[in-house]
Design an enzyme around this catalytic site. Sequence first.
Site, PDB file in Angstrom:
ATOM      1  N   CYS A 126      21.772  65.783  57.620  1.00  0.00           N
ATOM      2  CA  CYS A 126      21.921  66.912  58.551  1.00  0.00           C
ATOM      3  C   CYS A 126      21.090  68.112  58.120  1.00  0.00           C
ATOM      4  O   CYS A 126      20.699  68.922  58.976  1.00  0.00           O
ATOM      5  CB  CYS A 126      23.391  67.299  58.685  1.00  0.00           C
ATOM      6  SG  CYS A 126      24.172  67.811  57.150  1.00  0.00           S
TER       7      CYS A 126
ATOM      8  N   HIS B  71      28.678  70.763  57.386  1.00  0.00           N
ATOM      9  CA  HIS B  71      27.715  70.250  58.353  1.00  0.00           C
ATOM     10  C   HIS B  71      26.790  71.372  58.811  1.00  0.00           C
ATOM     11  O   HIS B  71      27.208  72.527  58.941  1.00  0.00           O
ATOM     12  CB  HIS B  71      28.462  69.644  59.545  1.00  0.00           C
ATOM     13  CG  HIS B  71      27.562  69.079  60.592  1.00  0.00           C
ATOM     14  ND1 HIS B  71      26.663  68.066  60.332  1.00  0.00           N
ATOM     15  CD2 HIS B  71      27.413  69.388  61.909  1.00  0.00           C
ATOM     16  CE1 HIS B  71      26.002  67.780  61.438  1.00  0.00           C
ATOM     17  NE2 HIS B  71      26.437  68.572  62.402  1.00  0.00           N
TER      18      HIS B  71
END
Length: 470
Positions: A129, A211
């Site tokens: 990510c 994230h």
Amino acid sequence: MNMTGGGAGPQAGPNSSCNIPNSSLLATAPVAATMPIAQLADGWLELESDPGLFTLLLEDFGCHDVQVEEVYDLQKPIESPYGFIFLFRWIEERRARRKIVETTAEIFVKDEEAISSIFFAQQVVPNSCATHALLSVLLNCNENNLQLGDTLSRLKAHTKGMSPENKGLAIGNTPELACAHNSHAMPQARRRLERTGAGVSSCRFTGEAFHFVSFVPINGQLFELDGLKPYPMNHGGWEDHEDWTDKFRRVMTERLGIATGEQDIRFNLMAVVPDRRIAITHKLKMLRTNQAIVSGTLQKLLKADEQGEGGNGDPQRPDTPSTLLEPSAFTARDLQSLLKNLDTEIAINEQHLADENDRRHKFKVDASRRTHNYDKFICTFLSMLAHQGVLGELVSQHLLPSKKISGQSAANRLNKQSNATANAGATAAGAAGAAPKSQQQQAAAAKNGKSPSKTPGRRRKGRNKCKKRK
């Protein structure tokens, strides 16, 4: 604030690349000869959320005119950002996440043509990510304002028109990106990957993960690109008198208000901006040019004044490239003051450039310390200490004193308690022994017919007084 951003996604199998055209895999790169394509998607490692790490990662991607800065104050203006990267704690079952999902579901862009016109890639490779967030910003910028480099330009051209899933697979199977990404991971990340198994993010299944998502302006609209979401999110446009960062501030303020409803403040915000050194270098070049013009004009003006004082007639007007610096417009004192200001500005910008170069050097030093494996050194050092017989002594000196001190204090307390108990017992015993003796004396006195209240000592004193009177 340094947090590890793993960000798990669906596991890509060994044959996942068969869904992508061969031209998009970039398998012709030299790195591909040393790393099998089938293993690229299974070996991505977690990265820390650090602006220095992200800046060096961009350089490894081949994009040298960009840097990443951490944002501490949303209200502070940021000069010419390309986009923002937001790191937050990912817990799927928490209440705040359900609120965010409910609010973002209404702004999903589901039109396939609109999705294919931008670079939106789903995160199908675990732990990627961080790279996804950077690419979501860079590959949606105007190429005229940003030099992407060969690797990113080739990736953008090859993935044009692909579905978001295939774009994610193309990212995971690009050797240059995978090697650059993993080169900045800590050794602990590799050990966690080996323990949990290839391709699986350890923190995703323990309920603890961080994230990355990206915010970038596209065609006058603020988009949020999250690789774990099925669609990109369009937050709408901004007013004519506003900058797109004003719209971003409002969206982020609302987002942070929802996300911190459970007193969770673990998040991080970074801005992707142009390399500050480029702007400083350009400004220095302009200042030095102006310095040369002002200095030359001042010298000619002083020379003309000297010629006028010598009686050679009217002084000649100096030839200057700008009419603003003609002697009729400025006096010698004005030019000297202007030259002094230029010297000050040049010194300030030279210091700023030196600071930026020092920061970039510090980024590299921190990266070396972050990625170096100290296990062998520590084990060898401890083994040598044990072999020389000093390890036990060092341990006893540095680890046991606190235990000894606490043990001694406890022993002292016990000794004081025992001494107090003994003294109390002795006092009680003495009192118990004295009581029978006085009782015996009283009984003997009663037997002789004497008053028990009068003591023998008092009687002797009375008899002695009587003898003296006689």
